[in-house]
Design a protein around this motif. Structure first.
Motif, mmCIF file in Angstrom:
data_model
loop_
_atom_site.group_PDB
_atom_site.id
_atom_site.type_symbol
_atom_site.label_atom_id
_atom_site.label_comp_id
_atom_site.label_asym_id
_atom_site.label_seq_id
_atom_site.Cartn_x
_atom_site.Cartn_y
_atom_site.Cartn_z
ATOM 1 N N GLU A 182 17.088 -1.703 12.818
ATOM 2 C CA GLU A 182 17.787 -2.572 13.992
ATOM 3 C C GLU A 182 18.939 -3.388 13.236
ATOM 4 O OE1 GLU A 182 14.453 -5.053 15.586
ATOM 5 O OE2 GLU A 182 15.548 -6.543 14.421
ATOM 6 N N ALA A 183 18.776 -3.753 12.222
ATOM 7 C CA ALA A 183 19.986 -4.511 11.308
ATOM 8 C C ALA A 183 21.002 -3.601 11.272
ATOM 9 C CB ALA A 183 19.493 -4.960 10.002
ATOM 10 N N ILE A 184 21.080 -2.662 11.042
ATOM 11 C CA ILE A 184 22.075 -1.430 11.075
ATOM 12 C C ILE A 184 22.711 -1.098 11.861
ATOM 13 C CG2 ILE A 184 22.719 0.153 9.979
ATOM 14 C CD1 ILE A 184 21.188 0.191 7.991
ATOM 15 N N LEU A 185 21.714 -0.800 13.372
ATOM 16 C CA LEU A 185 22.723 -0.609 15.103
ATOM 17 C C LEU A 185 21.965 -1.376 15.310
ATOM 18 C CD1 LEU A 185 21.657 3.711 14.433
ATOM 19 C CD2 LEU A 185 24.107 1.827 14.651
ATOM 20 N N PRO A 186 22.375 -3.380 16.155
ATOM 21 C CA PRO A 186 21.436 -4.134 15.998
ATOM 22 C C PRO A 186 21.401 -3.578 18.312
ATOM 23 C CG PRO A 186 24.232 -5.039 15.452
ATOM 24 C CD PRO A 186 23.755 -3.450 15.147
ATOM 25 N N VAL A 187 22.627 -3.310 18.675
ATOM 26 C CA VAL A 187 22.351 -2.584 20.130
ATOM 27 C C VAL A 187 21.900 -1.222 19.693
ATOM 28 C CG1 VAL A 187 24.245 -1.440 21.626
ATOM 29 C CG2 VAL A 187 24.532 -3.747 20.370
ATOM 30 N N GLY A 188 20.550 -0.861 20.331
ATOM 31 C CA GLY A 188 19.591 -0.174 20.029
ATOM 32 C C GLY A 188 18.126 -0.637 20.639
ATOM 33 N N GLU A 189 17.248 1.075 20.472
ATOM 34 C CA GLU A 189 16.153 0.568 20.459
ATOM 35 C C GLU A 189 15.089 1.701 19.859
ATOM 36 O OE1 GLU A 189 14.339 -0.593 22.793
ATOM 37 O OE2 GLU A 189 15.658 -1.317 24.249
ATOM 38 N N THR A 190 14.236 0.806 19.029
ATOM 39 C CA THR A 190 13.199 1.371 18.043
ATOM 40 C C THR A 190 11.911 1.796 18.613
ATOM 41 O OG1 THR A 190 14.191 -0.576 16.290
ATOM 42 C CG2 THR A 190 12.243 1.548 15.950
ATOM 43 N N TYR A 191 11.867 3.265 18.233
ATOM 44 C CA TYR A 191 10.603 3.925 19.422
ATOM 45 C C TYR A 191 9.717 4.040 17.818
ATOM 46 C CZ TYR A 191 12.846 4.554 22.770
ATOM 47 O OH TYR A 191 13.445 4.497 24.014
ATOM 48 N N THR A 192 8.337 4.021 17.915
ATOM 49 C CA THR A 192 7.059 4.521 16.504
ATOM 50 C C THR A 192 6.374 5.472 17.673
ATOM 51 O OG1 THR A 192 7.757 2.628 15.611
ATOM 52 C CG2 THR A 192 5.311 3.803 14.025
ATOM 53 N N PHE A 193 6.404 6.795 17.283
ATOM 54 C CA PHE A 193 5.451 7.362 17.243
ATOM 55 C C PHE A 193 4.161 7.849 16.364
ATOM 56 C CE2 PHE A 193 8.886 8.854 19.584
ATOM 57 C CZ PHE A 193 7.972 9.269 21.352
ATOM 58 N N TRP A 194 2.899 7.787 16.565
ATOM 59 C CA TRP A 194 1.615 8.284 15.237
ATOM 60 C C TRP A 194 1.568 9.424 15.985
ATOM 61 C CZ3 TRP A 194 2.646 3.657 18.156
ATOM 62 C CH2 TRP A 194 2.669 2.276 17.097
ATOM 63 N N GLY A 195 1.542 10.233 14.345
ATOM 64 C CA GLY A 195 0.397 11.683 14.484
ATOM 65 C C GLY A 195 1.735 13.090 13.912
ATOM 66 N N VAL A 209 9.633 13.029 22.729
ATOM 67 C CA VAL A 209 9.889 12.896 21.251
ATOM 68 C C VAL A 209 11.425 13.080 20.956
ATOM 69 C CG1 VAL A 209 10.209 13.957 18.633
ATOM 70 C CG2 VAL A 209 7.864 12.934 19.908
ATOM 71 N N GLU A 210 11.633 14.439 22.045
ATOM 72 C CA GLU A 210 12.986 14.831 21.710
ATOM 73 C C GLU A 210 13.774 13.692 22.606
ATOM 74 O OE1 GLU A 210 13.702 17.583 20.629
ATOM 75 O OE2 GLU A 210 12.052 17.806 19.161
ATOM 76 N N LYS A 211 13.102 13.367 24.063
ATOM 77 C CA LYS A 211 14.529 12.059 24.268
ATOM 78 C C LYS A 211 14.361 11.002 23.769
ATOM 79 C CE LYS A 211 12.747 12.035 29.368
ATOM 80 N NZ LYS A 211 11.286 12.101 29.724
ATOM 81 N N VAL A 212 13.998 10.641 22.731
ATOM 82 C CA VAL A 212 14.286 9.965 22.205
ATOM 83 C C VAL A 212 14.851 10.086 21.173
ATOM 84 C CG1 VAL A 212 13.124 8.148 20.308
ATOM 85 C CG2 VAL A 212 12.252 8.744 22.461
ATOM 86 N N ARG A 213 15.184 11.218 20.332
ATOM 87 C CA ARG A 213 15.509 12.232 19.575
ATOM 88 C C ARG A 213 16.934 12.106 20.267
ATOM 89 N NH1 ARG A 213 11.786 15.979 16.255
ATOM 90 N NH2 ARG A 213 10.977 15.007 15.333
ATOM 91 N N SER A 214 17.743 12.450 21.070
ATOM 92 C CA SER A 214 18.751 13.254 21.747
ATOM 93 C C SER A 214 19.514 11.680 21.776
ATOM 94 C CB SER A 214 18.807 14.033 23.668
ATOM 95 O OG SER A 214 17.798 12.795 23.692
ATOM 96 N N GLY A 215 18.856 10.656 21.936
ATOM 97 C CA GLY A 215 20.030 8.832 22.405
ATOM 98 C C GLY A 215 19.789 8.488 23.110
ATOM 99 N N MET A 216 18.841 8.982 23.924
ATOM 100 C CA MET A 216 18.857 8.763 25.501
ATOM 101 C C MET A 216 18.339 7.381 25.854
ATOM 102 S SD MET A 216 16.980 11.895 27.676
ATOM 103 C CE MET A 216 16.882 11.834 28.963
ATOM 104 N N ASN A 217 17.647 7.278 24.764
ATOM 105 C CA ASN A 217 16.671 5.133 24.300
ATOM 106 C C ASN A 217 15.828 5.283 26.105
ATOM 107 O OD1 ASN A 217 17.369 5.155 22.615
ATOM 108 N ND2 ASN A 217 19.376 3.357 22.970
ATOM 109 N N PRO A 218 14.431 6.663 26.314
ATOM 110 C CA PRO A 218 13.896 5.326 27.668
ATOM 111 C C PRO A 218 12.888 4.652 26.895
ATOM 112 C CG PRO A 218 13.105 7.474 26.186
ATOM 113 C CD PRO A 218 14.859 7.616 25.305
ATOM 114 N N GLU A 219 12.459 4.248 28.421
ATOM 115 C CA GLU A 219 11.079 3.641 28.568
ATOM 116 C C GLU A 219 10.530 4.380 28.385
ATOM 117 O OE1 GLU A 219 10.892 0.206 31.217
ATOM 118 O OE2 GLU A 219 13.286 0.055 31.446
#
Lengths: 328, 328
Positions: free
Chosen positions: A138-151, A182-192
Motif C-alpha cells: 500500500e505504501a509503494i502503490l498508494p492507488v490500488g486495492e489490497t486483497y487477502t486470501f486464506w487457504g 484470485v484470477e480476477k485479482v491477479r489480473s489487476g481488475m480490482n473487483p469488489e
C-alpha cells in the motif's frame, strides 16, 4: 561466534513444539527450558535433553533467559501472560485477536518499557508476514486495492463448529480461495469482493450411526456466521479416511495488491505462502523475531513493537555487511 | 497534517519521470524541483509547474529539500553522485551494480555520517523488495533453497546487444522464466538450477534490407555471455510491429524459498511482481523509501542504510498506531 541466544518457551502445544524444531535449525540459539501449567513430568518432549519447569517458577530464570517465546492462545492465555512476562523477559508472541491488538499492545508496551524489556507482539504469518506485505504494498502503490486470501487450509474454528452438531463424530473444514476471484485479482481488475466471494468452505464429516446425513448437511450449510454466507461443500467420509487424509494442518494464502502507476500502468504485488504445517511455520516466524527482540533489546530499544517496527536485518543471524554483500 | 516532505529529483529520464508520477499519488510529499545536467529549458516536464534547475546549483537548495532522489544510472552517475549528494542531502538511489554494493555503501555512508544525513541505497525491486524477501525467507526457514526468477520482462542490456549486430535495425529481448522450472520450485522439490535453466530469452528483431536473417539469428544465439548459454528464441518482425507491440517496459519475477520445518514439512514462501512498467514501479519504491529516509533522519539516524535496515513502518504515511489497528 557470538554467545547463543537463550530461549524460554511458555506453553508446549503445537506452537511450542514447532519452536523447539525451529531452534534446532538455528545454531545461534538454544532452548533453555519449557514452562508449563501442567505437571512438568506429564509433558512428553520431542528431545530428551529439554528441561520442563512449572510456569510459576519462571521468575527464577529472569537472568538466564534472553527471550521468552509465548506459545499460548490469544483468547485467555496471552492477554494475561503478555504483560506479565514482559515485566521480566524480552518476549515474542502470536497474539491474533485483531480487534484487541491496540489494547494488548498498550498493556505489553507499558510492562516492557517500565522494565527495560523488548516485546514483539502479533508475530506469525497473519498477523505477521501478511501484515508487512499489506503495509509495504500500500505504501509503494498508494492507488490500488489490497486483497487477502486464506487457504487452502484447515480452519480450527470452523472444524470445531461442525463437531458441535449432534450426530457428528469428526470433521475437518478447509478454507479454499475461489480460483476465479484470485484470477480476477491477479489480473489487476480490482473487483469488489466480500470475504464470502473470495472463499469456499469444504467440509469432510464423519457421522454417528443413526443420524440423517442430509439433515446434518443442512445444519452445516445454514449455520450463521460460520457457513450461511459462504458457498459450502459437505463431503461425508469414513472415520479411517478422515484420520488418514485429513490429520495434517496445512495452510497458506496470498496478499495481492493491484495498483496503478503513472498513466494507468497496472502493477501487481503478490506474497504467498503454501504451508504443509501451519503451526510449525508460525513457530519458525516466532523464532526469527525472537532473534530480533534480543538484538533490539541489546541496543536499548525497550517497549512493545509489532512486526512493522522491526528492520528485516534483525531477523537474520548474518551481519548487515554479509547480507548487503550476498543477498541485496 | 504534518508538513509535506520536499523532494528533489536528480536526473530526468524514465526513473525521474516515474518519481514525479508517484509523488502525485502521495499527498504527504511534493516535488520541489528537478536537477539536470542538460540545459534546463531543453527538458520537457510532464507537469508545467515543475521547476528545472542545473545540477550545478543543487547546493543552493540544501536547506529547502528534505530528500534528494537520485535517478541516475549505476555505471557512471551514482558512484560519483551518491557520495557527493549525501554530503548535502538525505538521499535515496537505485544503485544496482551488485558486486560494487559494499564499496558504494561505504563511500555513501562516510559522506552521510560526516554530515548528519541519511541515505538509503540500492532501492527498487531487485535490489530492493526481492532482497528483503530473500533475507526474510532465509531467516524464517534456515533449511531450504531460495530461487530468484526474472520476467516476463524486457532486458535493456540484451536488447542493446542485439542492436549492435550489423544488419539489425531494432530489437527487444524478453527474459522469460521457464514454466517447468518455476513449477518444480513452487512444488518444494528444490532442484539444482543454473540461471540458464531458469530463463528463456525471447527476441523480436527487425532487420535492414539485404541481410541474411538466418545469419543474424546464428549471431544472436551464439553470442557469448548474453545468449550462448541460454535457450534463445528469435522472431523476425516488421518495424511497425516492433513499435506497436514491444514499446512498453513490462517486467517482474518471483523470489521463492522452498524450506523445510519439523519433520519434513514443506513450507513455500513466494513473493512476485507483475509490472506493466518496470521504471515506474522502481520509482514508486524510491518514493516510499524517500519518506523513510526523511523520518530516519528526523530521528537522528544518520549514515547509509540498505532496505534491510529500514523498518516497514517508515514507508507508510500512516502512523504506527493506525497501521497496527488496520493492517496488522
Amino acid at each position: 561466534m557470538n554467545k547463543q541466544i537463550k530461549i524460554g518457551i511458555v506453553g508446549y502445544g503445537n506452537l511450542g513444539r514447532g519452536v523447539v524444531s525451529a531452534i534446532e535449525q538455528s545454531s545461534d540459539m538454544v532452548v533453555e527450558g519449557i514452562f508449563t501449567r501442567r505437571a512438568p513430568e506429564s509433558i512428553s518432549v520431542n528431545n530428551p535433553n529439554l528441561k520442563v519447569w512449572p510456569i510459576s517458577q519462571a521468575e527464577a530464570y529472569k537472568d538466564e533467559i534472553d527471550v521468552m517465546i509465548l506459545c499460548g492462545g490469544s483468547a485467555t492465555d496471552l492477554p494475561e501472560q503478555g504483560p506479565q512476562f514482559a515485566q521480566m523477559f524480552n518476549t515474542v508472541d502470536s497474539f491474533d485477536t485483531h480487534a484487541k491488538i491496540p489494547e494488548y499492545f498498550d498493556s505489553v508496551n507499558k510492562a516492557a518499557k517500565d522494565n527495560g524489556k523488548t516485546s514483539i507482539i502479533s508475530v506469525g504469518w497473519d498477523p505477521g508476514l501478511f501484515s508487512i506485505n499489506r503495509l509495504m504494498a500500500e505504501a509503494i502503490l498508494p492507488v490500488g486495492e489490497t486483497y487477502t486470501f486464506w487457504g487452502d487450509g484447515v480452519s480450527q474454528g470452523h472444524s470445531d463448529a461442525i463437531r458441535r452438531i449432534e450426530g457428528v463424530k469428526g470433521a475437518v473444514q478447509y478454507t479454499v480461495p475461489i480460483k476465479e476471484a484470485v484470477e480476477k485479482v491477479r489480473s489487476g481488475m480490482n473487483p469488489e469482493l466480500s470475504t464470502a466471494e473470495k472463499h469456499l468452505r469444504v467440509c469432510y464429516v464423519v457421522t454417528e450411526e443413526g443420524y440423517d446425513q442430509a439433515d446434518i448437511e443442512k445444519k452445516i450449510k445454514t449455520m450463521p456466521n460460520y457457513f450461511a454466507d459462504y458457498e459450502t461443500e459437505v463431503n461425508f467420509i469414513s472415520e479411517e479416511e478422515l484420520k488418514e487424509k485429513h490429520s495434517a494442518l496445512p495452510h497458506g494464502g496470498f496478499v495481492i495488491r493491484g495498483g496503478q502507476s503513472g498513466d494507468r500502468n497496472k502493477q501487481i504485488i503478490e506474497f504467498s505462502l503454501n504451508l504443509d504445517s501451519n503451526p510449525e511455520f508460525t513457530s519458525s516466524v516466532l523464532v526469527a523475531y525472537a532473534r530480533a527482540a534480543y538484538r533490539l533489546n541489546q541496543e536499548g530499544q525497550a517497549g512493545a513493537k509489532s512486526v512493522f517496527e522491526v528492520p528485516p536485518v534483525y531477523l537474520s543471524p548474518k551481519s548487515a555487511e554479509e547480507l548487503r554483500k550476498h543477498l541485496l
